[in-house]
Scaffold this motif. Sequence first.
Motif, PDB file in Angstrom:
ATOM      1  N   TYR A 169      -2.105  -0.323  -1.290  1.00 38.17           N
ATOM      2  CA  TYR A 169      -3.201   0.435  -1.883  1.00 38.17           C
ATOM      3  C   TYR A 169      -2.673   1.624  -2.658  1.00 38.17           C
ATOM      4  O   TYR A 169      -1.511   1.996  -2.537  1.00 38.17           O
ATOM      5  N   ASP A 170      -3.560   2.204  -3.431  1.00 41.05           N
ATOM      6  CA  ASP A 170      -3.233   3.315  -4.307  1.00 41.05           C
ATOM      7  C   ASP A 170      -3.481   4.628  -3.576  1.00 41.05           C
ATOM      8  O   ASP A 170      -4.620   5.028  -3.356  1.00 41.05           O
ATOM      9  N   PHE A 171      -2.427   5.313  -3.193  1.00 44.74           N
ATOM     10  CA  PHE A 171      -2.504   6.578  -2.452  1.00 44.74           C
ATOM     11  C   PHE A 171      -3.252   7.647  -3.239  1.00 44.74           C
ATOM     12  O   PHE A 171      -3.823   8.568  -2.658  1.00 44.74           O
ATOM     13  N   LEU A 172      -3.243   7.549  -4.568  1.00 52.08           N
ATOM     14  CA  LEU A 172      -3.933   8.526  -5.403  1.00 52.08           C
ATOM     15  C   LEU A 172      -5.450   8.391  -5.314  1.00 52.08           C
ATOM     16  O   LEU A 172      -6.167   9.371  -5.492  1.00 52.08           O
ATOM     17  N   VAL A 173      -5.931   7.190  -5.035  1.00 52.41           N
ATOM     18  CA  VAL A 173      -7.366   6.922  -5.113  1.00 52.41           C
ATOM     19  C   VAL A 173      -7.955   6.436  -3.789  1.00 52.41           C
ATOM     20  O   VAL A 173      -8.991   6.920  -3.343  1.00 52.41           O
ATOM     21  N   ASP A 174      -7.297   5.458  -3.175  1.00 56.06           N
ATOM     22  CA  ASP A 174      -7.860   4.789  -2.003  1.00 56.06           C
ATOM     23  C   ASP A 174      -7.705   5.620  -0.733  1.00 56.06           C
ATOM     24  O   ASP A 174      -6.736   6.354  -0.563  1.00 56.06           O
ATOM     25  N   ARG A 175      -8.634   5.435   0.165  1.00 56.12           N
ATOM     26  CA  ARG A 175      -8.562   6.044   1.498  1.00 56.12           C
ATOM     27  C   ARG A 175      -8.962   4.955   2.498  1.00 56.12           C
ATOM     28  O   ARG A 175     -10.107   4.892   2.949  1.00 56.12           O
ATOM     29  N   PRO A 176      -8.027   4.061   2.826  1.00 54.28           N
ATOM     30  CA  PRO A 176      -8.357   2.922   3.700  1.00 54.28           C
ATOM     31  C   PRO A 176      -8.651   3.373   5.128  1.00 54.28           C
ATOM     32  O   PRO A 176      -8.280   4.474   5.537  1.00 54.28           O
ATOM     33  N   HIS A 177      -9.317   2.503   5.881  1.00 53.42           N
ATOM     34  CA  HIS A 177      -9.675   2.802   7.271  1.00 53.42           C
ATOM     35  C   HIS A 177      -8.450   2.905   8.163  1.00 53.42           C
ATOM     36  O   HIS A 177      -8.459   3.616   9.148  1.00 53.42           O
ATOM     37  N   SER A 178      -7.408   2.182   7.827  1.00 54.31           N
ATOM     38  CA  SER A 178      -6.266   2.058   8.741  1.00 54.31           C
ATOM     39  C   SER A 178      -5.024   2.807   8.266  1.00 54.31           C
ATOM     40  O   SER A 178      -3.937   2.268   8.298  1.00 54.31           O
ATOM     41  N   GLU A 179      -5.191   4.051   7.832  1.00 51.15           N
ATOM     42  CA  GLU A 179      -4.002   4.827   7.486  1.00 51.15           C
ATOM     43  C   GLU A 179      -3.148   4.999   8.726  1.00 51.15           C
ATOM     44  O   GLU A 179      -3.675   5.196   9.824  1.00 51.15           O
ATOM     45  N   PRO A 180      -1.848   4.921   8.563  1.00 46.44           N
ATOM     46  CA  PRO A 180      -0.987   5.044   9.744  1.00 46.44           C
ATOM     47  C   PRO A 180      -1.035   6.449  10.345  1.00 46.44           C
ATOM     48  O   PRO A 180      -1.169   7.436   9.625  1.00 46.44           O
ATOM     49  N   LEU A 181      -0.965   6.511  11.661  1.00 45.22           N
ATOM     50  CA  LEU A 181      -0.831   7.791  12.351  1.00 45.22           C
ATOM     51  C   LEU A 181       0.639   8.148  12.319  1.00 45.22           C
ATOM     52  O   LEU A 181       1.462   7.438  12.894  1.00 45.22           O
ATOM     53  N   VAL A 182       0.960   9.220  11.617  1.00 46.03           N
ATOM     54  CA  VAL A 182       2.366   9.562  11.375  1.00 46.03           C
ATOM     55  C   VAL A 182       2.615  11.044  11.625  1.00 46.03           C
ATOM     56  O   VAL A 182       1.694  11.850  11.649  1.00 46.03           O
TER      57      VAL A 182
END
Length: 187
Positions: free
Chosen positions: A74-87
Motif C-alpha cells: 500500500y501507499d504510505f503517503l495515502v493509505d491507512r490500512p486496518h492492519s498496520e504493524p505494531l512496531v
Amino acid sequence: MTVVASRFERRHRDLYETEKWATEALIRRFPVHGLTVWEPAAGNHMIADVLREAGATVRTSDIAVYDRQHDAIYDFLVDRPHSEPLVQAIITNPPYGKGNRDAVIFARNALERCDGLVALLLTAKFDFGKTRRFLFADNDRFWAKIALVDRIQWFPGDTSGTEDHAWYIWGPKGARYTKTMFWEGKK
C-alpha cells in the motif's frame, strides 16, 4: 563536495536502492537489536536486510513489488490500512517527490503512526525549509541528524552519487531530546 545535476531520467515509482553502508551508518549510532521495525518504502529490502542482520524484526511494505515480496502492499503517503504493524520504529528511505513534498508527508505520517523511533534517509538540506520547522525546530521528538560524508550511489555503474544525504532521527514520544549532530561514512 560539489553537488552536480544528475543526468539520470527519473520515472514514476522508480527504485532507489540504499547501499548497505548507509544503513550501517545509522545503526552505529542508533542500534536496532531487539526492535520491531517497519520499513514502509521497502523496495528490494536493502535497508530491511541490514536491519535484520543487526538483530531487528522487520515488517516491510511498499506501493509496488520490485524483486521481493513485502508483508503488505500500500501507499504510505495515502493509505491507512486496518492492519498496520505494531512496531517500535519506522526506518526507511522514503520517496522525496517534487520539492521534497512527498518526503514531508512521509515524515508527518511516520511520526503519527509510530510512537517509537523514526529514522528517515533524506537529502542533507531537508531540514533547511522554514515550512518544515514542525518536523525539526518545533518538534520535541527530533533527536539527531547523521550527515553522510560519503555519497550514496543509487544506480549501478561507475558514477558516484550527485547529492548529499543524511539520516534524520526522531525519538519515542513522551521525552524531550537534546538535538545532536553526527557524521558517518562508509568506514
